[in-house]
Design an enzyme around this catalytic site. Structure first.
Site, short mmCIF file in Angstrom:
data_model
loop_
_atom_site.label_atom_id
_atom_site.label_comp_id
_atom_site.label_asym_id
_atom_site.label_seq_id
_atom_site.Cartn_x
_atom_site.Cartn_y
_atom_site.Cartn_z
N ASP A 35 75.04 56.36 46.39
CA ASP A 35 75.06 56.28 44.70
C ASP A 35 75.05 54.96 44.35
O ASP A 35 76.42 55.22 44.34
CB ASP A 35 75.26 57.61 44.72
CG ASP A 35 74.89 58.00 43.08
OD1 ASP A 35 75.15 57.96 42.11
OD2 ASP A 35 73.83 56.40 42.86
N SER A 200 66.09 40.47 35.60
CA SER A 200 64.71 40.57 35.21
C SER A 200 63.78 39.67 34.06
O SER A 200 63.43 39.91 33.44
CB SER A 200 64.22 41.24 36.24
OG SER A 200 62.83 40.48 36.38
O1 LIG Z 1 73.00 59.11 37.70
C1 LIG Z 1 72.49 58.14 37.81
N1 LIG Z 1 72.68 57.39 39.21
N2 LIG Z 1 73.00 58.44 40.36
C2 LIG Z 1 72.27 59.78 40.65
N3 LIG Z 1 71.48 60.11 40.11
C3 LIG Z 1 71.26 61.61 40.17
C4 LIG Z 1 72.57 61.76 41.29
C5 LIG Z 1 73.45 60.45 41.76
C6 LIG Z 1 72.09 57.02 36.65
C7 LIG Z 1 73.25 55.97 36.77
C8 LIG Z 1 72.95 55.24 35.71
C9 LIG Z 1 71.98 55.54 34.69
BR1 LIG Z 1 71.68 53.81 33.77
C10 LIG Z 1 70.96 56.22 34.73
C11 LIG Z 1 71.13 57.24 35.75
#
Ligand SMILES: O=C(NNC1=NCCC1)c1ccc(Br)cc1
Length: 333
Positions: A35, A200
């Site tokens: 992630d 972007s």
């Molecule tokens: O949680 C975030 N990314 N990772 C994952 N999502 C679900 C499981 C893991 C995420 C990170 C930054 C922003 Br702005 C919005 C969401």
């Protein structure tokens, strides 16, 4: 100098790419979600409730595990999922690269999104260590710990539509992309600190026959943990204006359209170049099994305040997470 590569396997419908890592002595193999939108490496614990059907980590059977006394962690993700627990250090190997004393956060609480996803044992956070949640002392990500041993302090994500992808650490596989890698510097302002963020400066909808172009500057993050492409309302509206059956559905929480619609490509600028997401990647899935209405892979970021280039966009490119030069690279493939 070491170089490592790990194969990933997409689960069904491109909702997450699972990659196995080894933790402990003897090695315990755990399927994990890499992630780039978070910075905690956490695993489900052997004695954690809700982990039946999952592969779990047992610190008690690892001769190299050491409890990090007094340390705890708690995290919540953009999709509302969450987990928390305590912390050990142990040996963590990804591909052929080993960190001997990696902070391994063991979950003692898990939200339903995690207990119900039996393909997954935890997450490997690959954003900046500055947003690691361990208290009282934040811990380094696995990438930050291995970085000094790599030929180049970078990693790449090569996610693919409906097939295996791969993560490489320490080098860029020149056979994994076509043309040039276009780079954008990381955005350092506080809102984006901790994420792989870039600007972007424009977009276009449709292939080179009929395209509408926009100059909306989008500041977003490259996040392998988020499934969809989440952009500003103006950009999303311009896209779906080209899809005659599209409506923004309150009930479904976003844009839906007829599943047999031909969707236009979506192109976004990066540095001197651009990346095109094929229209077919932008039909995410039917709103319910067998429905003739489909949910868009491009949705509004209005609730979040930050744009997110999630898997729908990432799988159209080879993406270079270049820590050494504080930049993000995108190449067609
Ligand atoms: O949680 C975030 N990314 N990772 C994952 N999502 C679900 C499981 C893991 C995420 C990170 C930054 C922003 Br702005 C919005 C969401």
């Amino acid at each position: 100098d070491e170089q490592g590569t790990v194969a990933t396997a997409a689960t069904t419908e491109d909702t997450e790419w699972i990659t196995s890592i080894s933790v402990g002595t003897p090695a315990q193999t755990l399927p994990m979600d890499f992630d780039t939108g978070s910075s905690d490496l956490w695993v489900m614990g052997a004695s954690t409730s809700g982990t039946s059907g999952h592969t779990t980590y047992n610190a008690n059977t690892s001769t190299s595990a050491e409890a990090m006394s007094g340390a705890t962690w708690t995290i919540s993700y953009g999709d509302g999922s969450s987990s928390s627990g305590d912390v050990y250090t142990d040996v963590v190997t990804i591909g052929n690269l080993t960190v001997s004393q990696q902070a391994v956060e063991v979950a003692t609480t898990l939200s339903s999104e995690f207990t119900s996803d039996t393909a997954l044992s935890g997450l490997v956070g690959l954003a900046m260590s500055s947003i690691n949640t361990v208290k009282p002392t934040a811990q380094q990500t696995w990438f930050d710990n291995i970085k000094s041993n790599l030929a180049s302090p970078l990693f790449t994500a090569d996610l693919k539509h409906g097939e295996q992808g791969s993560y490489n650490f320490g080098y860029i596989d020149s056979s994994a992309y076509t043309g040039s890698i276009y780079y954008a510097d990381l955005v350092t302002s506080s809102t984006y600190a901790g994420f792989w963020s870039f600007v972007s400066n424009g977009y276009s909808v449709g292939s080179n026959t009929t395209t509408t172009t926009g100059s909306t500057a989008v500041t977003g993050i490259a996040d392998t943990g988020t499934t969809l492409l989440m952009l500003p309302d103006a950009v999303v509206a311009a896209y779906y204006a080209e899809v005659s059956s599209a409506v923004d559905s309150e009930q479904e929480g976003g844009y839906i359209f007829s599943c047999d619609a031909t969707l236009p490509d979506f192109t976004f600028n990066v540095g001197e170049g651009s990346i095109t997401v094929p229209g077919e990647y932008l039909n995410f899935e039917a709103i319910s099994t067998g429905s003739s209405s489909c949910y868009g892979g491009l949705q509004s970021d209005s609730g979040i305040g930050i744009s997110i280039f999630g898997d729908v966009a990432l799988k159209a490119a080879l993406v270079v997470f270049d820590s050494g030069n504080s930049r993000l690279g995108w190449a067609a493939k």
